[in-house]
Design an enzyme around this catalytic site. Sequence first.
Site, PDB file in Angstrom:
ATOM      1  N   HIS A  40     103.004  49.586  15.284  1.00 37.83           N
ATOM      2  CA  HIS A  40     102.149  48.605  14.816  1.00 37.83           C
ATOM      3  C   HIS A  40     102.581  48.425  13.143  1.00 37.83           C
ATOM      4  O   HIS A  40     102.662  49.331  12.397  1.00 37.83           O
ATOM      5  CB  HIS A  40     100.942  48.643  14.897  1.00 37.83           C
ATOM      6  CG  HIS A  40     100.395  48.557  16.393  1.00 37.83           C
ATOM      7  ND1 HIS A  40     100.747  47.455  16.909  1.00 37.83           N
ATOM      8  CD2 HIS A  40      99.949  49.480  17.156  1.00 37.83           C
ATOM      9  CE1 HIS A  40     100.303  47.526  18.273  1.00 37.83           C
ATOM     10  NE2 HIS A  40      99.831  49.006  18.421  1.00 37.83           N
TER      11      HIS A  40
ATOM     12  N   CYS B 253     105.029  44.364  13.672  1.00 40.55           N
ATOM     13  CA  CYS B 253     104.509  43.193  13.131  1.00 40.55           C
ATOM     14  C   CYS B 253     104.742  43.141  11.501  1.00 40.55           C
ATOM     15  O   CYS B 253     104.646  44.303  11.047  1.00 40.55           O
ATOM     16  CB  CYS B 253     102.777  42.999  13.284  1.00 40.55           C
ATOM     17  SG  CYS B 253     102.446  42.558  14.960  1.00 40.55           S
TER      18      CYS B 253
END
Length: 324
Positions: free
Chosen positions: A139, A181
């Site tokens: 992430h 991301c």
Amino acid sequence: MVLKAVLGSLLISNANAANWALLATGSNTYNNYRHQADLCHAYQILVSKGFNKDHIITMAYDDIAHNENNPFPGQIFNTPSPTAPGVDVYDGCNIDYKGEDVTADNFQALLLGTATTGGNGRTLDTGSNDHVTVLYFDHGAAGLIQFPAGDVLHAAEFQKTLTSMHSQGRYGKMVIYIEACNSGSMVDTLPTNLNIYAVTAVSSDYPSLGTYCGYDAVIDSTPIGSCLGDLFAVYYMNFISSGDGTHSLNEFFETVFDSVASYAALHYGHELNQQYGDLSLGDLKVSDFFYGDSQSETKLATPFEVPWVAPTQVFAAPRIAMDR
């Protein structure tokens, strides 16, 4: 005589060069199954291409294979196989830093060759001619990538580490692939004079996409209960796995870019891979970073084949997080 001396020096330099890799995923818990699946699959591909196992350092929490939610204890899958046993990517996946040892500090220490905390003590013992490949799966958010327990690595810290590596002669050339991301924000200000070529799943302000989720995440008629992979990662690993290493990094980028962008447009709307840093390195071959140090090592390597399965749906990482 001078020309011969120079050529001889270059030949010795190239002979002494070696390929090294650092593979890291900073997530944990079963909901993030896909990150460790990506990492272990990448490890298997490097080894199958003749990469020296002693030159691959890995960081993964290692809480998926034997997780109570895993219907296949001791196994991890990166690709669906609805009616067959599938290919386990965990078997033989050596993990050097596990659990609480998966930290941003250790990640940076491995790059710098300084003392780490925990783990097995292995590090990147690199020199000024060596090629270094860094693969990260996890992430991220604007200006940072994540590690377990709320630990993060900020873009400024990461780029400071890379600059220090360059000044200390810790590598000759480096490539970085980040699946996260907002991953572009980690390297969008990367200097172009460090001999580093970076590729990210998305730009600085977009989420990356998970794949092989829901009804696709099935092995031998059994649902896994978590996404198996990430869109950018599975496409770029398929390119490396199915190729012979002769394509340039630019061709590699363009092929994966087109595949990911086209597929995302059909199923989600947006995922555009990005390039940063010294783009002239894009003329180098895939084999310069993802294969063994010599042709003989590559020829002697044991193939690792995972049948390609085209994704049928994708999910933005924030959506996956909300669905937990």
